[in-house]
Enzyme design. Structure first.
Site, PDB file in Angstrom:
ATOM      1  N   CYS A   4     -52.925 -61.576 -30.363  1.00 17.73           N
ATOM      2  CA  CYS A   4     -53.751 -60.418 -30.729  1.00 17.73           C
ATOM      3  C   CYS A   4     -53.165 -59.625 -31.893  1.00 17.73           C
ATOM      4  O   CYS A   4     -53.843 -58.799 -32.492  1.00 17.73           O
ATOM      5  CB  CYS A   4     -53.935 -59.501 -29.517  1.00 17.73           C
ATOM      6  SG  CYS A   4     -54.736 -60.331 -28.154  1.00 17.73           S
ATOM      7  N   HIS A  55     -55.562 -52.332 -31.612  1.00 16.58           N
ATOM      8  CA  HIS A  55     -56.126 -53.526 -30.988  1.00 16.58           C
ATOM      9  C   HIS A  55     -56.885 -53.078 -29.742  1.00 16.58           C
ATOM     10  O   HIS A  55     -56.406 -52.253 -28.964  1.00 16.58           O
ATOM     11  CB  HIS A  55     -54.994 -54.496 -30.629  1.00 16.58           C
ATOM     12  CG  HIS A  55     -55.463 -55.611 -29.756  1.00 16.58           C
ATOM     13  ND1 HIS A  55     -56.540 -56.394 -30.094  1.00 16.58           N
ATOM     14  CD2 HIS A  55     -55.038 -56.065 -28.551  1.00 16.58           C
ATOM     15  CE1 HIS A  55     -56.750 -57.275 -29.136  1.00 16.58           C
ATOM     16  NE2 HIS A  55     -55.854 -57.094 -28.190  1.00 16.58           N
ATOM     17  N   ASN A  66     -62.164 -57.590 -25.520  1.00 13.05           N
ATOM     18  CA  ASN A  66     -60.968 -57.920 -26.311  1.00 13.05           C
ATOM     19  C   ASN A  66     -61.229 -59.190 -27.113  1.00 13.05           C
ATOM     20  O   ASN A  66     -61.364 -60.264 -26.546  1.00 13.05           O
ATOM     21  CB  ASN A  66     -59.795 -58.105 -25.328  1.00 13.05           C
ATOM     22  CG  ASN A  66     -58.483 -58.449 -26.013  1.00 13.05           C
ATOM     23  OD1 ASN A  66     -58.463 -58.812 -27.189  1.00 13.05           O
ATOM     24  ND2 ASN A  66     -57.396 -58.356 -25.278  1.00 13.05           N
TER      25      ASN A  66
HETATM   26  N1  COA Z   1     -63.270 -56.690 -10.437  1.00  9.80           N
HETATM   27  C1  COA Z   1     -62.943 -56.116  -9.273  1.00  9.80           C
HETATM   28  N2  COA Z   1     -61.671 -56.046  -8.833  1.00  9.80           N
HETATM   29  C2  COA Z   1     -60.721 -56.585  -9.605  1.00  9.80           C
HETATM   30  C3  COA Z   1     -61.000 -57.204 -10.824  1.00  9.80           C
HETATM   31  C4  COA Z   1     -62.341 -57.254 -11.230  1.00  9.80           C
HETATM   32  N3  COA Z   1     -62.715 -57.806 -12.381  1.00  9.80           N
HETATM   33  N4  COA Z   1     -59.851 -57.629 -11.375  1.00  9.80           N
HETATM   34  C5  COA Z   1     -58.872 -57.304 -10.533  1.00  9.80           C
HETATM   35  N5  COA Z   1     -59.412 -56.676  -9.465  1.00  9.80           N
HETATM   36  C6  COA Z   1     -58.710 -56.163  -8.288  1.00  9.80           C
HETATM   37  C7  COA Z   1     -57.392 -56.842  -8.046  1.00  9.80           C
HETATM   38  O1  COA Z   1     -57.571 -58.064  -7.380  1.00  9.80           O
HETATM   39  C8  COA Z   1     -56.675 -55.815  -7.231  1.00  9.80           C
HETATM   40  O2  COA Z   1     -57.109 -55.914  -5.906  1.00  9.80           O
HETATM   41  P1  COA Z   1     -56.048 -55.846  -4.705  1.00  9.80           P
HETATM   42  O3  COA Z   1     -55.429 -54.474  -4.828  1.00  9.80           O
HETATM   43  O4  COA Z   1     -56.899 -56.039  -3.510  1.00  9.80           O
HETATM   44  O5  COA Z   1     -55.076 -56.947  -4.988  1.00  9.80           O
HETATM   45  C9  COA Z   1     -57.182 -54.489  -7.792  1.00  9.80           C
HETATM   46  O6  COA Z   1     -58.397 -54.806  -8.491  1.00  9.80           O
HETATM   47  C10 COA Z   1     -56.235 -53.823  -8.751  1.00  9.80           C
HETATM   48  O7  COA Z   1     -55.754 -54.819  -9.634  1.00  9.80           O
HETATM   49  P2  COA Z   1     -54.789 -54.508 -10.811  1.00  9.80           P
HETATM   50  O8  COA Z   1     -54.440 -55.762 -11.512  1.00  9.80           O
HETATM   51  O9  COA Z   1     -53.694 -53.620 -10.305  1.00  9.80           O
HETATM   52  O10 COA Z   1     -55.763 -53.624 -11.711  1.00  9.80           O
HETATM   53  P3  COA Z   1     -55.411 -52.836 -13.016  1.00  9.80           P
HETATM   54  O11 COA Z   1     -55.869 -51.450 -12.873  1.00  9.80           O
HETATM   55  O12 COA Z   1     -54.010 -53.098 -13.490  1.00  9.80           O
HETATM   56  O13 COA Z   1     -56.383 -53.521 -14.068  1.00  9.80           O
HETATM   57  C11 COA Z   1     -56.350 -55.077 -15.882  1.00  9.80           C
HETATM   58  C12 COA Z   1     -56.252 -54.875 -14.379  1.00  9.80           C
HETATM   59  C13 COA Z   1     -56.241 -56.541 -16.204  1.00  9.80           C
HETATM   60  C14 COA Z   1     -57.696 -54.526 -16.361  1.00  9.80           C
HETATM   61  C15 COA Z   1     -55.209 -54.273 -16.556  1.00  9.80           C
HETATM   62  O14 COA Z   1     -53.991 -54.588 -15.949  1.00  9.80           O
HETATM   63  C16 COA Z   1     -55.083 -54.538 -18.016  1.00  9.80           C
HETATM   64  O15 COA Z   1     -55.963 -54.184 -18.808  1.00  9.80           O
HETATM   65  N6  COA Z   1     -53.931 -55.124 -18.463  1.00  9.80           N
HETATM   66  C17 COA Z   1     -53.673 -55.375 -19.848  1.00  9.80           C
HETATM   67  C18 COA Z   1     -54.513 -56.477 -20.310  1.00  9.80           C
HETATM   68  C19 COA Z   1     -54.413 -56.707 -21.774  1.00  9.80           C
HETATM   69  O16 COA Z   1     -54.350 -55.788 -22.524  1.00  9.80           O
HETATM   70  N7  COA Z   1     -54.411 -57.962 -22.148  1.00  9.80           N
HETATM   71  C20 COA Z   1     -54.476 -58.425 -23.458  1.00  9.80           C
HETATM   72  C21 COA Z   1     -53.286 -58.123 -24.240  1.00  9.80           C
HETATM   73  S1  COA Z   1     -53.614 -58.478 -25.883  1.00  9.80           S
END
Ligand code: COA
Length: 331
Positions: free
Chosen positions: A116, A256, A286
């Site tokens: 990215c 980004h 993204n």
């Molecule tokens: N819909 C519903 N629930 C979801 C889900 C979805 N699409 N994706 C994950 N969950 C659930 C998980 O399974 C978890 O459930 P659990 O507590 O029963 O295990 C809960 O939501 C929380 O998950 P978590 O991973 O802690 O959520 P989060 O608030 O960290 O959000 C992301 C997840 C991926 C959105 C976040 O971590 C993120 O944006 N990370 C950076 C990603 C990024 O920038 N990537 C590219 C880099 S260039």
């Protein structure tokens, strides 16, 4: 020796696929909800490239728009740098396919991958090559078909990514505007938190994916989230400090686009209001290295950018990589 010119963006372009994948479409595919996706990511929809369309076609459209915007012809381009983690082929490179499609016959062409952060890396390479007088006009085309590297049964990743292409033309500017500085960095030892295998896959990475799925994104979302929130504000603060620029002088930050909460965290750390942080995340998701050049083109078309405006571009991504650039808008 100080040169009588700097390197500036002389043209911008973008191309997004027509097809939209909305949160309600995703509700029918995995156990998720529009409410969860909007609240946790800020994304409402993303664009998806048709299965039978090569990425090179989308990339070429963005490239042609940028060349026209620069008032140039494809024959004026000396070098094409394509940034992508989702090329149609490893060989020919995406850059070579674009060269063929737009008819930039005298241009040298190669791909680079800094995930990215690819656009910021390409900016530094292009700046160096123009300042050294090796080339005059360099085209950067950042194009991604992230939907082709996504497991649409994995709710943790499939709600995040989209497809698109953004391009800029860089050339000499002699009015004091242009790129002031580009800083790059990488933390290879953290690479395993975000992976997309290619010709080889480790046992560990195979175990993380659904049966039969190899070349798809796997990510430790919370590790990436923590890294991204920290690095966005640190990389921005460093480049401002090193150039003696106060944050109040910056008209817009172009980050980004990965998650609106990452942008909000950075805004808080930098004490910047969200209206100075450009975002199109809700409509694109993204799109990896394409996100910043797509944003620049959108902002320019909306008349948000005037010649002389100071901007910071900042990105982070797989590798892990990060980078920031301070520039004075040239158009
Ligand atoms: N819909 C519903 N629930 C979801 C889900 C979805 N699409 N994706 C994950 N969950 C659930 C998980 O399974 C978890 O459930 P659990 O507590 O029963 O295990 C809960 O939501 C929380 O998950 P978590 O991973 O802690 O959520 P989060 O608030 O960290 O959000 C992301 C997840 C991926 C959105 C976040 O971590 C993120 O944006 N990370 C950076 C990603 C990024 O920038 N990537 C590219 C880099 S260039």
């Amino acid at each position: 020796m100080t040169k009588p010119f700097k390197v500036g963006i002389t043209g911008t372009g973008r191309a997004l696929p027509e097809k939209r994948l909305t949160n309600s479409d995703l509700e029918k595919m995995v156990d998720t909800s529009d409410e969860w996706i909007v609240k946790r990511t800020g994304i409402s929809e993303r664009r998806i490239l048709d299965e039978d369309m090569p990425l090179s076609q989308l990339a070429s459209k963005a490239a042609k728009n940028a060349i026209t915007d620069a008032g140039l012809d494809a024959s004026d381009i000396d070098l094409i740098i394509a940034t992508t983690v989702t090329p149609d082929y490893l060989s020919p490179s995406l850059a070579c396919s674009v060269q063929k499609e737009i008819g930039a016959e005298k241009a040298a062409a190669f791909d680079m991958n800094a995930a990215c952060t690819g656009f910021i890396y390409a900016l530094k390479v292009a700046q160096g090559l123009i300042m050294s007088e090796a080339y005059n006009n360099v085209l950067i085309v950042a194009a991604e078909a992230m939907s082709r590297a996504t497991d649409f049964t994995d709710r943790k990743t499939c709600v995040l990514f989209g497809d698109g292409a953004g391009a800029v033309v860089l050339g000499r500017v002699e009015d004091g505007t242009g790129i002031d500085k580009v800083n790059l960095g990488a933390i290879g030892k953290m690479g395993s938190v975000l992976t997309i295998p290619c010709l080889y896959i480790s046992e560990e990475d195979r175990a993380r994916r659904s049966e039969g799925m190899k070349q798809v994104v796997w990510m430790d979302g919370s590790e990436v989230f923590i890294f991204a929130s920290r690095i966005m504000s640190e990389a921005t603060s460093s480049i401002l400090k090193e150039t003696g620029t106060d944050i109040s002088e910056i008209k817009y930050l172009f980050p980004h686009q990965a998650n609106i909460r990452i942008l909000q965290n950075a805004a808080k750390r930098l004490e910047m209001s969200m209206d100075r942080i450009y975002s199109n995340l809700s409509m694109t998701g993204n799109i990896s290295s394409a996100s910043i050049p797509v944003c620049l083109n959108e902002a320019y078309e909306k008349n948000m950018l005037q010649k002389g405006d100071k901007l910071v571009l900042v990105a982070f991504g797989g590798g892990l990589t990060y980078g920031a650039s301070l520039l004075t808008w040239s158009k």
